[in-house]
Design an enzyme around this catalytic site. Sequence first.
Site, mmCIF file in Angstrom:
data_model
loop_
_atom_site.group_PDB
_atom_site.id
_atom_site.type_symbol
_atom_site.label_atom_id
_atom_site.label_comp_id
_atom_site.label_asym_id
_atom_site.label_seq_id
_atom_site.Cartn_x
_atom_site.Cartn_y
_atom_site.Cartn_z
ATOM 1 N N GLU A 178 0.793 -1.063 0.054
ATOM 2 C CA GLU A 178 -0.040 0.015 -0.073
ATOM 3 C C GLU A 178 0.982 1.050 0.072
ATOM 4 O O GLU A 178 1.917 1.384 0.837
ATOM 5 C CB GLU A 178 -0.852 0.054 1.161
ATOM 6 C CG GLU A 178 -1.947 0.999 1.192
ATOM 7 C CD GLU A 178 -2.776 1.012 -0.027
ATOM 8 O OE1 GLU A 178 -3.401 0.011 -0.032
ATOM 9 O OE2 GLU A 178 -2.626 1.847 -1.089
ATOM 10 N N LYS A 233 8.480 -1.665 -1.315
ATOM 11 C CA LYS A 233 7.768 -0.779 -0.740
ATOM 12 C C LYS A 233 8.685 -0.432 0.428
ATOM 13 O O LYS A 233 8.397 0.788 0.770
ATOM 14 C CB LYS A 233 6.822 -1.803 0.129
ATOM 15 C CG LYS A 233 6.096 -1.379 1.382
ATOM 16 C CD LYS A 233 5.094 -0.310 1.105
ATOM 17 C CE LYS A 233 4.416 0.151 2.624
ATOM 18 N NZ LYS A 233 3.325 1.003 2.358
ATOM 19 N N CYS A 289 5.173 3.947 9.295
ATOM 20 C CA CYS A 289 5.884 3.217 8.320
ATOM 21 C C CYS A 289 7.410 3.836 8.182
ATOM 22 O O CYS A 289 8.175 2.860 8.311
ATOM 23 C CB CYS A 289 5.291 3.564 6.879
ATOM 24 S SG CYS A 289 3.836 2.779 6.734
HETATM 25 C C1 UDX Z 1 4.038 7.316 4.196
HETATM 26 C C2 UDX Z 1 4.436 6.946 2.818
HETATM 27 O O1 UDX Z 1 4.124 8.203 2.013
HETATM 28 C C3 UDX Z 1 3.270 6.152 2.035
HETATM 29 O O2 UDX Z 1 3.432 6.006 0.600
HETATM 30 C C4 UDX Z 1 3.188 4.705 2.725
HETATM 31 O O3 UDX Z 1 2.194 3.942 2.223
HETATM 32 C C5 UDX Z 1 3.046 4.832 4.293
HETATM 33 O O4 UDX Z 1 4.348 5.859 4.805
HETATM 34 P P1 UDX Z 1 2.350 8.429 5.891
HETATM 35 O O5 UDX Z 1 3.157 7.970 6.958
HETATM 36 O O6 UDX Z 1 1.013 8.090 6.211
HETATM 37 O O7 UDX Z 1 2.792 7.871 4.429
HETATM 38 O O8 UDX Z 1 2.727 9.908 5.525
HETATM 39 P P2 UDX Z 1 3.734 10.709 4.759
HETATM 40 O O9 UDX Z 1 2.827 11.833 4.136
HETATM 41 O O10 UDX Z 1 4.610 10.220 3.963
HETATM 42 O O11 UDX Z 1 4.515 11.570 6.256
HETATM 43 C C6 UDX Z 1 5.237 10.760 7.019
HETATM 44 C C7 UDX Z 1 5.812 11.854 7.743
HETATM 45 O O12 UDX Z 1 7.015 12.728 7.050
HETATM 46 C C8 UDX Z 1 5.059 12.665 8.463
HETATM 47 O O13 UDX Z 1 5.258 12.726 9.831
HETATM 48 C C9 UDX Z 1 5.083 14.046 7.952
HETATM 49 O O14 UDX Z 1 4.861 15.211 8.588
HETATM 50 C C10 UDX Z 1 6.586 14.137 7.661
HETATM 51 N N1 UDX Z 1 6.841 14.862 6.220
HETATM 52 C C11 UDX Z 1 6.779 14.509 4.958
HETATM 53 C C12 UDX Z 1 7.668 15.950 6.558
HETATM 54 O O15 UDX Z 1 8.381 16.255 7.772
HETATM 55 N N2 UDX Z 1 8.133 16.716 5.384
HETATM 56 C C13 UDX Z 1 7.766 16.482 4.208
HETATM 57 O O16 UDX Z 1 8.315 17.233 3.173
HETATM 58 C C14 UDX Z 1 6.802 15.396 3.937
#
Ligand code: UDX
Length: 480
Positions: A178, A233, A289
């Site tokens: 996913e 993944k 993740c």
């Molecule tokens: C992530 C992956 O994006 C997704 O493809 C996978 O299936 C699951 O893990 P998620 O953990 O839901 O998704 O959120 P994501 O938007 O990736 O953000 C992860 C963390 O990174 C968050 O704490 C977010 O605030 C942080 N982040 C993200 C930053 O600090 N800066 C950014 O530019 C992007």
Amino acid sequence: MSVYLTEYLYKMNKKITKICCIGAGYVGGPTMAVIAQKCPEIQVTVVDINEKRIAAWNDKDLNKLPVYEPGLDKVVEEARGRNLFFSTEVDRAIDEAEMIFISVNTPTKTYGKGKGMAADLKYIELCARQIARVAKDDKIVVEKSTLPVRTAQALKSILHNTGSTNGGVKFEILSNPEFLAEGTAIQDLHAPDRVLIGGESAEAIEALVAVYAHWVPKENILTTNLWSSELSKLTANAFLAQRVSSINALSELCEKTGADVNEVARAIGTDSRIGPKFLKASVGFGGSCFQKDILNLVYIAKSYGLHEVADYWEQVILMNDHQKRRFADNIVTTLYNTVSGKKIAFFGWAFKKDTNDTRESAAIYVADYLLNEQAEIVVYDPKVTEEQIYADLDYLNTRSEEENRRLVTVVNDPYQAADNAHAIAVLTEWDEFKTYDWDKIYNDMLRPSFVFDGRAVLDSEKLEGKGFEVYTIGVGAKGV
Ligand code: UDX
Ligand code: ADP
């Protein structure tokens, strides 16, 4: 088309009429809701051993769904009761389905070999054994949870070697990781950049391709071998987390030199080879993740003796730990080297905006550090419950549950959180923070009134104009 060809294609595309998904969490719930929405002729049953969770998925009040995701309520409303069902009858759903998704949690191990690094596969194994025990006819088993590479091998072995009644039953394993991100899950599921399906049997792969082809263009459905899919993944999450750690590493340098990390991000992001996404400096990445998958990657590399590879990826985690720590440290230093007995308001607890998920949220670790310094923390988050916030702190086992409740208060009103506070720390980038009456907040705070913006979401110049002392992550103090 000849009858024979049609028949052949039908056999090749073994039509799926019933799907079961084990695990009704952040992945299983939204993913199955969208599959049910887009494939009205397929019956989709999501099962979980957690009765409370299933009851919440079945609640008439769509505000009570256990997962908060923008747009999810509408999808559930459309499909639930039609061809989408939530149930605790795991055996029955396994028995009836031709295709079974495994969407159970795979947390980092907290014991034994690989403690703190490897994924704990006990829930996956339990599922496999249950499927083997119950199945009376052939099943396609789909790995949806994030798993270490070659888990499919273990799954296959359990499925084929256990269960007393299923001598003739054939199991095909597919990996279908996913890629949805929380907060945008429905959007990501409706229009995925790609769907990845790894497997060994062309027939099984085709059956799953046919499900997604209801709404995803065929060219966006990639098929690979099992191991490539599993490793992709982990690799995708490692690359994404690496970008965040890279920009966060630069954020510290920006603060020292007087540069602005947001300007640097914009400047480099316009290079089409780099691209603009995932360059937002923050107090540190969280979520279920990134950390788990990188630790997994590191563990796998180590287990093959690839120590340089392991060290390379581990640095992404170390940088993230450093970022959380230095944000908290900076609060203590700025508040004249002591926060003991001082009220600090936390705006946000979730690991990112638009979700109620708090797993590995930076807020938890920043709070823990400040609590060790005897700070009094008042938390406001638009979606996270008081129960969850205490559970997150208790889970760390740093201090007694009583002490966590004595030092931390959770409120439903941001103005109440800021009232009489020495400082506000922004831990999540919720949009609503920008719309608050900051004059009122300033009036009710102690002087000097500090704001530590760990997400660079507030207009610092405007706040400074009102009298606040503002620290923004990645932005050098004026005159540096
Ligand atoms: C992530 C992956 O994006 C997704 O493809 C996978 O299936 C699951 O893990 P998620 O953990 O839901 O998704 O959120 P994501 O938007 O990736 O953000 C992860 C963390 O990174 C968050 O704490 C977010 O605030 C942080 N982040 C993200 C930053 O600090 N800066 C950014 O530019 C992007
Ligand atoms: P994710 O983010 O991967 O979806 P969650 O923790 O939100 O993870 O969801 C996983 C769900 O799987 C939980 O609701 C848990 O109760 C469920 N689960 C774990 N093991 C089993 C099992 N053997 N049978 C059914 N459900 C299970």
